[in-house]
Design a protein around this motif. Structure first.
Motif, PDB file in Angstrom:
ATOM      1  N   ALA A 110      -0.006  -1.787 -10.983  1.00  0.00           N
ATOM      2  CA  ALA A 110      -0.877  -2.620 -11.316  1.00  0.00           C
ATOM      3  C   ALA A 110      -0.609  -4.155 -10.506  1.00  0.00           C
ATOM      4  CB  ALA A 110      -1.058  -3.109 -12.648  1.00  0.00           C
ATOM      5  N   ALA A 111       0.791  -4.223 -10.371  1.00  0.00           N
ATOM      6  CA  ALA A 111       1.040  -5.427  -9.687  1.00  0.00           C
ATOM      7  C   ALA A 111       0.703  -5.210  -8.015  1.00  0.00           C
ATOM      8  CB  ALA A 111       2.623  -5.903  -9.903  1.00  0.00           C
ATOM      9  N   LEU A 112       0.964  -4.158  -7.558  1.00  0.00           N
ATOM     10  CA  LEU A 112       0.795  -3.676  -6.193  1.00  0.00           C
ATOM     11  C   LEU A 112      -0.646  -3.631  -5.651  1.00  0.00           C
ATOM     12  CD1 LEU A 112       3.477  -0.898  -5.874  1.00  0.00           C
ATOM     13  CD2 LEU A 112       3.703  -3.090  -4.685  1.00  0.00           C
ATOM     14  N   LYS A 113      -1.450  -3.347  -6.738  1.00  0.00           N
ATOM     15  CA  LYS A 113      -2.844  -3.048  -6.544  1.00  0.00           C
ATOM     16  C   LYS A 113      -3.450  -4.455  -6.444  1.00  0.00           C
ATOM     17  CE  LYS A 113      -7.028  -1.856  -8.663  1.00  0.00           C
ATOM     18  NZ  LYS A 113      -7.792  -3.026  -9.243  1.00  0.00           N
ATOM     19  N   LYS A 114      -2.887  -5.429  -7.268  1.00  0.00           N
ATOM     20  CA  LYS A 114      -3.337  -6.991  -7.313  1.00  0.00           C
ATOM     21  C   LYS A 114      -2.924  -7.589  -5.996  1.00  0.00           C
ATOM     22  CE  LYS A 114      -2.819 -11.118  -9.638  1.00  0.00           C
ATOM     23  NZ  LYS A 114      -2.225 -11.812 -10.577  1.00  0.00           N
ATOM     24  N   ARG A 115      -1.401  -7.334  -5.395  1.00  0.00           N
ATOM     25  CA  ARG A 115      -1.268  -7.905  -4.418  1.00  0.00           C
ATOM     26  C   ARG A 115      -1.996  -7.301  -2.984  1.00  0.00           C
ATOM     27  NH1 ARG A 115       1.294 -11.935  -1.656  1.00  0.00           N
ATOM     28  NH2 ARG A 115       2.508 -11.152  -0.164  1.00  0.00           N
ATOM     29  N   MET A 123       0.925  -1.187   0.040  1.00  0.00           N
ATOM     30  CA  MET A 123      -0.010  -0.115   0.064  1.00  0.00           C
ATOM     31  C   MET A 123       0.872   1.218   0.091  1.00  0.00           C
ATOM     32  SD  MET A 123      -3.107   0.397  -0.439  1.00  0.00           S
ATOM     33  CE  MET A 123      -4.009   1.728  -0.178  1.00  0.00           C
ATOM     34  N   ARG A 124       2.084   1.284   0.851  1.00  0.00           N
ATOM     35  CA  ARG A 124       2.682   2.479   0.842  1.00  0.00           C
ATOM     36  C   ARG A 124       3.374   2.507  -0.469  1.00  0.00           C
ATOM     37  NH1 ARG A 124       4.138   0.735   5.885  1.00  0.00           N
ATOM     38  NH2 ARG A 124       5.764  -0.469   5.245  1.00  0.00           N
ATOM     39  N   GLU A 125       4.007   1.455  -1.072  1.00  0.00           N
ATOM     40  CA  GLU A 125       4.555   1.891  -2.412  1.00  0.00           C
ATOM     41  C   GLU A 125       3.543   2.344  -3.497  1.00  0.00           C
ATOM     42  OE1 GLU A 125       7.669  -0.284  -5.470  1.00  0.00           O
ATOM     43  OE2 GLU A 125       7.696  -0.802  -3.270  1.00  0.00           O
ATOM     44  N   LEU A 126       2.447   1.612  -3.243  1.00  0.00           N
ATOM     45  CA  LEU A 126       1.362   1.863  -4.438  1.00  0.00           C
ATOM     46  C   LEU A 126       0.916   3.476  -4.216  1.00  0.00           C
ATOM     47  CD1 LEU A 126      -0.663   1.130  -6.620  1.00  0.00           C
ATOM     48  CD2 LEU A 126      -2.254   0.588  -4.928  1.00  0.00           C
ATOM     49  N   GLU A 127       0.988   3.959  -2.996  1.00  0.00           N
ATOM     50  CA  GLU A 127       0.884   5.437  -2.721  1.00  0.00           C
ATOM     51  C   GLU A 127       1.664   6.301  -3.524  1.00  0.00           C
ATOM     52  OE1 GLU A 127       0.281   5.787   1.360  1.00  0.00           O
ATOM     53  OE2 GLU A 127      -1.907   5.004   1.116  1.00  0.00           O
ATOM     54  N   GLY A 128       3.177   5.790  -3.373  1.00  0.00           N
ATOM     55  CA  GLY A 128       4.094   6.546  -3.943  1.00  0.00           C
ATOM     56  C   GLY A 128       4.215   6.593  -5.458  1.00  0.00           C
ATOM     57  N   VAL A 129       3.974   5.395  -5.888  1.00  0.00           N
ATOM     58  CA  VAL A 129       3.867   5.191  -7.399  1.00  0.00           C
ATOM     59  C   VAL A 129       2.719   6.112  -8.171  1.00  0.00           C
ATOM     60  CG1 VAL A 129       2.770   3.718  -9.376  1.00  0.00           C
ATOM     61  CG2 VAL A 129       4.637   2.819  -7.615  1.00  0.00           C
ATOM     62  N   GLY A 184       1.643   8.826  -6.699  1.00  0.00           N
ATOM     63  CA  GLY A 184       1.996  10.208  -6.416  1.00  0.00           C
ATOM     64  C   GLY A 184       3.011  10.628  -7.744  1.00  0.00           C
ATOM     65  N   GLN A 185       3.716   9.736  -7.964  1.00  0.00           N
ATOM     66  CA  GLN A 185       4.830  10.008  -9.015  1.00  0.00           C
ATOM     67  C   GLN A 185       3.993   9.980 -10.266  1.00  0.00           C
ATOM     68  OE1 GLN A 185       7.879   7.357  -9.338  1.00  0.00           O
ATOM     69  NE2 GLN A 185       8.722   7.825  -7.186  1.00  0.00           N
ATOM     70  N   LEU A 186       3.080   9.287 -10.623  1.00  0.00           N
ATOM     71  CA  LEU A 186       2.396   9.189 -12.037  1.00  0.00           C
ATOM     72  C   LEU A 186       1.563  10.593 -11.843  1.00  0.00           C
ATOM     73  CD1 LEU A 186       1.313   5.373 -12.079  1.00  0.00           C
ATOM     74  CD2 LEU A 186       2.953   6.899 -13.713  1.00  0.00           C
ATOM     75  N   GLU A 187       1.070  10.769 -10.728  1.00  0.00           N
ATOM     76  CA  GLU A 187       0.132  12.126 -11.023  1.00  0.00           C
ATOM     77  C   GLU A 187       0.879  13.612 -10.912  1.00  0.00           C
ATOM     78  OE1 GLU A 187      -2.124  11.795  -7.319  1.00  0.00           O
ATOM     79  OE2 GLU A 187      -3.825  10.674  -8.266  1.00  0.00           O
ATOM     80  N   SER A 188       1.995  13.365 -10.592  1.00  0.00           N
ATOM     81  CA  SER A 188       3.096  14.688 -10.778  1.00  0.00           C
ATOM     82  C   SER A 188       3.288  14.922 -12.332  1.00  0.00           C
ATOM     83  CB  SER A 188       4.302  14.523  -9.815  1.00  0.00           C
ATOM     84  OG  SER A 188       5.168  13.576 -10.953  1.00  0.00           O
ATOM     85  N   GLY A 189       3.007  14.217 -12.872  1.00  0.00           N
ATOM     86  CA  GLY A 189       3.256  14.263 -14.321  1.00  0.00           C
ATOM     87  C   GLY A 189       4.963  14.849 -14.792  1.00  0.00           C
ATOM     88  N   ASP A 190       5.788  14.567 -13.923  1.00  0.00           N
ATOM     89  CA  ASP A 190       6.999  14.709 -14.094  1.00  0.00           C
ATOM     90  C   ASP A 190       7.970  13.624 -14.432  1.00  0.00           C
ATOM     91  OD1 ASP A 190       6.598  17.488 -13.835  1.00  0.00           O
ATOM     92  OD2 ASP A 190       7.022  17.353 -11.545  1.00  0.00           O
ATOM     93  N   VAL A 191       7.383  12.424 -15.142  1.00  0.00           N
ATOM     94  CA  VAL A 191       8.053  11.323 -15.284  1.00  0.00           C
ATOM     95  C   VAL A 191       7.934  11.157 -16.718  1.00  0.00           C
ATOM     96  CG1 VAL A 191       7.967   8.547 -14.696  1.00  0.00           C
ATOM     97  CG2 VAL A 191       6.884  10.312 -12.928  1.00  0.00           C
TER      98      VAL A 191
END
Length: 80
Positions: A43-48, A15-21, A23-30
């Motif tokens: 997607a893998a984290l969500k499934k887990r 869950m912590r890592e998914l929240e980080g992912v 956040g990074q995607l929403e920033s648009g700076d990737v």
């Protein structure tokens, strides 16, 4: 993002890592390639997380239902 395999993560770790992912995607700076990798990891984290929640629900159901599926007598929940 950690190098730990998703299949070895606890619900909280995933869950912590998914929240980080997210956040990074929403920033648009990737960059595009990194966005794709992040999306796949997300997607893998969500499934887990879903698998761990399902396991927990099944454990709770096994505790609260008898072998016939009827509710067992339980005391009301008292958080105090």
């Amino acid at each position: 993002m950690t190098d730990k395999p998703v299949s070895e993560m606890s619900f909280e770790e995933a869950m912590r890592e998914l929240e980080g992912v997210v956040g990074q995607l929403e920033s648009g700076d990737v960059e595009l390639e990194k966005s794709i990798a992040l999306y796949e990891r997300g997607a893998a984290l969500k499934k887990r997380c879903e698998e761990k929640l399902k396991d927990a629900e099944e454990k709770v159901a096994a505790i609260t239902l008898d072998e016939t599926g009827a509710p067992k007598g339980t005391a009301p929940f008292d958080p105090q």
